[in-house]
Scaffold this active site. Sequence first.
Site, PDB file in Angstrom:
ATOM      1  N   ASN A   7       0.880  -1.172   0.000  1.00 36.49           N
ATOM      2  CA  ASN A   7       0.000   0.000   0.000  1.00 36.49           C
ATOM      3  C   ASN A   7       0.914   1.217   0.000  1.00 36.49           C
ATOM      4  O   ASN A   7       1.447   1.612   1.041  1.00 36.49           O
ATOM      5  CB  ASN A   7      -0.897  -0.032   1.246  1.00 36.49           C
ATOM      6  CG  ASN A   7      -1.882   1.119   1.280  1.00 36.49           C
ATOM      7  OD1 ASN A   7      -1.833   2.017   0.435  1.00 36.49           O
ATOM      8  ND2 ASN A   7      -2.773   1.106   2.252  1.00 36.49           N
ATOM      9  N   LYS A  14       3.344   0.767   3.101  1.00 38.07           N
ATOM     10  CA  LYS A  14       3.054  -0.297   4.061  1.00 38.07           C
ATOM     11  C   LYS A  14       3.116  -1.621   3.313  1.00 38.07           C
ATOM     12  O   LYS A  14       2.743  -1.681   2.143  1.00 38.07           O
ATOM     13  CB  LYS A  14       1.636  -0.140   4.624  1.00 38.07           C
ATOM     14  CG  LYS A  14       1.479   1.039   5.551  1.00 38.07           C
ATOM     15  CD  LYS A  14       0.095   0.988   6.196  1.00 38.07           C
ATOM     16  CE  LYS A  14      -0.338   2.362   6.617  1.00 38.07           C
ATOM     17  NZ  LYS A  14      -1.729   2.659   6.489  1.00 38.07           N
ATOM     18  N   ARG A  91      -2.541  -2.111  -3.470  1.00 33.67           N
ATOM     19  CA  ARG A  91      -3.778  -1.358  -3.253  1.00 33.67           C
ATOM     20  C   ARG A  91      -3.730  -0.122  -4.151  1.00 33.67           C
ATOM     21  O   ARG A  91      -2.760   0.641  -4.119  1.00 33.67           O
ATOM     22  CB  ARG A  91      -3.868  -0.919  -1.798  1.00 33.67           C
ATOM     23  CG  ARG A  91      -5.121  -0.144  -1.580  1.00 33.67           C
ATOM     24  CD  ARG A  91      -5.176   0.553  -0.253  1.00 33.67           C
ATOM     25  NE  ARG A  91      -6.400   1.320  -0.231  1.00 33.67           N
ATOM     26  CZ  ARG A  91      -6.536   2.474   0.389  1.00 33.67           C
ATOM     27  NH1 ARG A  91      -5.549   2.998   1.045  1.00 33.67           N
ATOM     28  NH2 ARG A  91      -7.681   3.101   0.349  1.00 33.67           N
ATOM     29  N   HIS A 180     -13.089   2.433   0.405  1.00 34.55           N
ATOM     30  CA  HIS A 180     -13.019   1.324   1.376  1.00 34.55           C
ATOM     31  C   HIS A 180     -13.586   0.050   0.740  1.00 34.55           C
ATOM     32  O   HIS A 180     -14.039  -0.852   1.450  1.00 34.55           O
ATOM     33  CB  HIS A 180     -13.840   1.598   2.662  1.00 34.55           C
ATOM     34  CG  HIS A 180     -13.292   2.671   3.537  1.00 34.55           C
ATOM     35  ND1 HIS A 180     -14.108   3.534   4.233  1.00 34.55           N
ATOM     36  CD2 HIS A 180     -12.024   2.999   3.858  1.00 34.55           C
ATOM     37  CE1 HIS A 180     -13.352   4.373   4.929  1.00 34.55           C
ATOM     38  NE2 HIS A 180     -12.093   4.075   4.717  1.00 34.55           N
ATOM     39  N   GLY A 209     -13.706   4.174  11.055  1.00 31.77           N
ATOM     40  CA  GLY A 209     -12.326   4.359  11.505  1.00 31.77           C
ATOM     41  C   GLY A 209     -12.015   5.835  11.490  1.00 31.77           C
ATOM     42  O   GLY A 209     -12.872   6.676  11.800  1.00 31.77           O
ATOM     43  N   ASN A 210     -10.801   6.154  11.092  1.00 38.83           N
ATOM     44  CA  ASN A 210     -10.454   7.548  10.885  1.00 38.83           C
ATOM     45  C   ASN A 210     -11.263   8.091   9.714  1.00 38.83           C
ATOM     46  O   ASN A 210     -11.852   9.159   9.770  1.00 38.83           O
ATOM     47  CB  ASN A 210      -8.970   7.596  10.542  1.00 38.83           C
ATOM     48  CG  ASN A 210      -8.285   8.669  11.275  1.00 38.83           C
ATOM     49  OD1 ASN A 210      -8.916   9.637  11.689  1.00 38.83           O
ATOM     50  ND2 ASN A 210      -6.994   8.507  11.447  1.00 38.83           N
ATOM     51  N   ARG A 240     -12.800  14.771   8.200  1.00 40.41           N
ATOM     52  CA  ARG A 240     -13.556  15.098   6.982  1.00 40.41           C
ATOM     53  C   ARG A 240     -15.017  15.391   7.333  1.00 40.41           C
ATOM     54  O   ARG A 240     -15.594  14.715   8.194  1.00 40.41           O
ATOM     55  CB  ARG A 240     -13.496  13.946   5.979  1.00 40.41           C
ATOM     56  CG  ARG A 240     -12.177  13.859   5.259  1.00 40.41           C
ATOM     57  CD  ARG A 240     -12.109  12.626   4.371  1.00 40.41           C
ATOM     58  NE  ARG A 240     -11.103  11.702   4.859  1.00 40.41           N
ATOM     59  CZ  ARG A 240     -11.011  10.426   4.514  1.00 40.41           C
ATOM     60  NH1 ARG A 240     -11.861   9.908   3.650  1.00 40.41           N
ATOM     61  NH2 ARG A 240     -10.073   9.659   5.008  1.00 40.41           N
ATOM     62  N   PHE A 283     -11.092   8.984  18.244  1.00 41.18           N
ATOM     63  CA  PHE A 283     -12.301   8.711  19.021  1.00 41.18           C
ATOM     64  C   PHE A 283     -11.996   8.369  20.482  1.00 41.18           C
ATOM     65  O   PHE A 283     -12.828   8.596  21.346  1.00 41.18           O
ATOM     66  CB  PHE A 283     -13.125   7.596  18.355  1.00 41.18           C
ATOM     67  CG  PHE A 283     -13.927   8.096  17.187  1.00 41.18           C
ATOM     68  CD1 PHE A 283     -13.318   8.406  15.987  1.00 41.18           C
ATOM     69  CD2 PHE A 283     -15.304   8.283  17.301  1.00 41.18           C
ATOM     70  CE1 PHE A 283     -14.056   8.891  14.905  1.00 41.18           C
ATOM     71  CE2 PHE A 283     -16.054   8.767  16.230  1.00 41.18           C
ATOM     72  CZ  PHE A 283     -15.417   9.065  15.020  1.00 41.18           C
ATOM     73  N   GLY A 330     -11.215   0.642  13.075  1.00 41.45           N
ATOM     74  CA  GLY A 330     -10.786   1.039  14.422  1.00 41.45           C
ATOM     75  C   GLY A 330     -11.915   1.321  15.403  1.00 41.45           C
ATOM     76  O   GLY A 330     -11.948   0.767  16.504  1.00 41.45           O
ATOM     77  N   GLU A 333     -14.672  -1.791  15.402  1.00 37.29           N
ATOM     78  CA  GLU A 333     -14.224  -3.019  16.064  1.00 37.29           C
ATOM     79  C   GLU A 333     -13.997  -2.839  17.557  1.00 37.29           C
ATOM     80  O   GLU A 333     -14.126  -3.788  18.319  1.00 37.29           O
ATOM     81  CB  GLU A 333     -12.897  -3.502  15.433  1.00 37.29           C
ATOM     82  CG  GLU A 333     -13.063  -4.042  14.032  1.00 37.29           C
ATOM     83  CD  GLU A 333     -11.725  -4.287  13.334  1.00 37.29           C
ATOM     84  OE1 GLU A 333     -10.740  -4.638  14.007  1.00 37.29           O
ATOM     85  OE2 GLU A 333     -11.675  -4.109  12.105  1.00 37.29           O
ATOM     86  N   ASN A 334     -13.658  -1.597  17.960  1.00 35.73           N
ATOM     87  CA  ASN A 334     -13.183  -1.418  19.344  1.00 35.73           C
ATOM     88  C   ASN A 334     -14.098  -0.622  20.262  1.00 35.73           C
ATOM     89  O   ASN A 334     -13.932  -0.682  21.476  1.00 35.73           O
ATOM     90  CB  ASN A 334     -11.818  -0.719  19.330  1.00 35.73           C
ATOM     91  CG  ASN A 334     -10.773  -1.576  18.649  1.00 35.73           C
ATOM     92  OD1 ASN A 334     -10.588  -2.721  19.028  1.00 35.73           O
ATOM     93  ND2 ASN A 334     -10.146  -1.045  17.628  1.00 35.73           N
ATOM     94  N   GLU A 382      -8.012  -5.871   4.759  1.00 35.39           N
ATOM     95  CA  GLU A 382      -7.908  -5.474   3.351  1.00 35.39           C
ATOM     96  C   GLU A 382      -6.709  -6.151   2.688  1.00 35.39           C
ATOM     97  O   GLU A 382      -6.764  -6.523   1.513  1.00 35.39           O
ATOM     98  CB  GLU A 382      -7.778  -3.947   3.260  1.00 35.39           C
ATOM     99  CG  GLU A 382      -9.080  -3.253   3.623  1.00 35.39           C
ATOM    100  CD  GLU A 382      -8.912  -1.796   3.990  1.00 35.39           C
ATOM    101  OE1 GLU A 382      -8.497  -1.517   5.133  1.00 35.39           O
ATOM    102  OE2 GLU A 382      -9.203  -0.933   3.144  1.00 35.39           O
TER     103      GLU A 382
HETATM  104  P1  ADP Z   1      -7.892   4.383   9.400  1.00 34.72           P
HETATM  105  O1  ADP Z   1      -9.096   4.949   8.717  1.00 34.72           O
HETATM  106  O2  ADP Z   1      -6.757   5.346   9.531  1.00 34.72           O
HETATM  107  O3  ADP Z   1      -7.495   2.996   8.908  1.00 34.72           O
HETATM  108  P2  ADP Z   1      -8.625   2.953  11.804  1.00 34.72           P
HETATM  109  O4  ADP Z   1      -9.586   2.006  11.198  1.00 34.72           O
HETATM  110  O5  ADP Z   1      -7.315   2.410  12.299  1.00 34.72           O
HETATM  111  O6  ADP Z   1      -8.371   4.200  10.898  1.00 34.72           O
HETATM  112  O7  ADP Z   1      -9.378   3.663  13.039  1.00 34.72           O
HETATM  113  C1  ADP Z   1      -8.738   4.631  13.804  1.00 34.72           C
HETATM  114  C2  ADP Z   1      -9.748   5.161  14.816  1.00 34.72           C
HETATM  115  O8  ADP Z   1     -10.174   4.078  15.670  1.00 34.72           O
HETATM  116  C3  ADP Z   1      -9.178   6.237  15.727  1.00 34.72           C
HETATM  117  O9  ADP Z   1     -10.052   7.358  15.784  1.00 34.72           O
HETATM  118  C4  ADP Z   1      -9.143   5.554  17.081  1.00 34.72           C
HETATM  119  O10 ADP Z   1      -9.378   6.459  18.121  1.00 34.72           O
HETATM  120  C5  ADP Z   1     -10.305   4.594  16.972  1.00 34.72           C
HETATM  121  N1  ADP Z   1     -10.211   3.560  18.023  1.00 34.72           N
HETATM  122  C6  ADP Z   1      -9.279   2.596  18.144  1.00 34.72           C
HETATM  123  N2  ADP Z   1      -9.502   1.907  19.301  1.00 34.72           N
HETATM  124  C7  ADP Z   1     -10.571   2.463  19.908  1.00 34.72           C
HETATM  125  C8  ADP Z   1     -11.299   2.223  21.124  1.00 34.72           C
HETATM  126  N3  ADP Z   1     -10.939   1.248  21.954  1.00 34.72           N
HETATM  127  N4  ADP Z   1     -12.360   3.023  21.399  1.00 34.72           N
HETATM  128  C9  ADP Z   1     -12.718   4.018  20.573  1.00 34.72           C
HETATM  129  N5  ADP Z   1     -12.079   4.291  19.419  1.00 34.72           N
HETATM  130  C10 ADP Z   1     -11.030   3.540  19.089  1.00 34.72           C
END
Ligand code: ADP
Length: 396
Positions: A7, A14, A91, A180, A209-210, A240, A283, A330, A333-334, A382
């Site tokens: 990527n 990466k 990618r 995506h 995610g971001n 954004r 986040f 991000g 999932e989290n 991905e």
């Molecule tokens: P990208 O679009 O850069 O690939 P990611 O999918 O890695 O982004 O997501 C990054 C985001 O996920 C960040 O805003 C981060 O704060 C958020 N994130 C990661 N872990 C957690 C968590 N435990 N709780 C809330 N947000 C999280």
Amino acid sequence: MKILVINAGSSSLKYQLIDMENESLLAKGLCERIGIDGRLEHKPQNGKPVFASEMNFPTHQEAIEAVLEKLVSEEYGVVSSMSEIGAVGHRVLHGGAEFTKSCLVDDACEAAIRKCFPLGPLHNPANLMGIKACQAVMPGTPQVAVFDTSFGMDMAPKAYMYALPYEYYEKDSVRRYGFHGTSHRFVSARALELTGKKPGTRVINAHLGNGSSLSASIDGKCVDTSMGLTPLAGVPMGTRSGDIDPSIIQYLMTQNDLSIDEMMTVLNKKSGVLGISGVSSDFRDLDNAAAEGNVRAQLALDKFAYEVKKYIGAYIAAMGGVDVLTFTAGVGENSSSMRASICEGLECFGIKLDPEKNKGRGEIEISADDSDVRIFIIPTNEELMIARDTLALVQG
Ligand code: ADP
């Protein structure tokens, strides 16, 4: 076969090396500050030590050379020689409307990537640099381009057309492409596997995610997706804006004496949850600030959840219902609190989270036993999707 997944960004690259015998990760890493000074972080997955050091990368070619050197080295390596790497999957952001699938890199594919430079000005030139660098360093090794836009190519015209004069679609290729796509393809395929691949299965993916986007798909084919001509559209993101009234652009440029470039920087880099909160685009920072009583951080989280919820509602309408809802990336999932906020109030559509299961991690089902819609966390991958496409094309 072992496949190298690349990527390439304008100043970064990466990579992952994946053994397709069992789809296992052999090594991954990142080259940063290409063309500036250079740094390589290489993480073998076989117990050998991590390599992290400054290195000089005038171009992507030196970066790829350094990666290959590490992949075969005695101390940090995971393969005995470069000949073990059967193919490279890249990618690529934008394939335009011509590339509905991944393709072996040849002159036509390169021409298409170049043709899409104006549509993906930050990514496509960098993606092509990564391809050219690999061709130079690994001549004879097949290269495959996997486009982020190809998932969106199944959309019907009523979903991808903008209500603008038709000539801009014909002449300037202005339409919804969606991004995506590799993640949406991976997650929706996995959602179908997890639910028994019943024909007609309607899936909504929330890739949060971001950058964030949602997709609606039936049997893995995209019906609609929230990003548009560019990844600026859809739900609010880290920095954004997502969808806004287009007239805001002229109004703010006039009121604040902004150039169009300055305005685009506002929309791409200073908006989203960062813009609303004034705290962070991350986040986790917003969760912490909101817990300490920061009202604007809470507003940013509320706005994000509200817009994601509205897209879910819209996609239920577009598909005449939904069978599976997935969360990935991000935040998806989290963040159990964000998943709960998004699903709150969607019980009327048969979407009901189990609060205990929702605290879990990894690939799990989080819907309540009496939920009509099955809800899953599905970690996106991905790179594996790119490697699978690459393998399929190389094996013919
Ligand atoms: P990208 O679009 O850069 O690939 P990611 O999918 O890695 O982004 O997501 C990054 C985001 O996920 C960040 O805003 C981060 O704060 C958020 N994130 C990661 N872990 C957690 C968590 N435990 N709780 C809330 N947000 C999280």
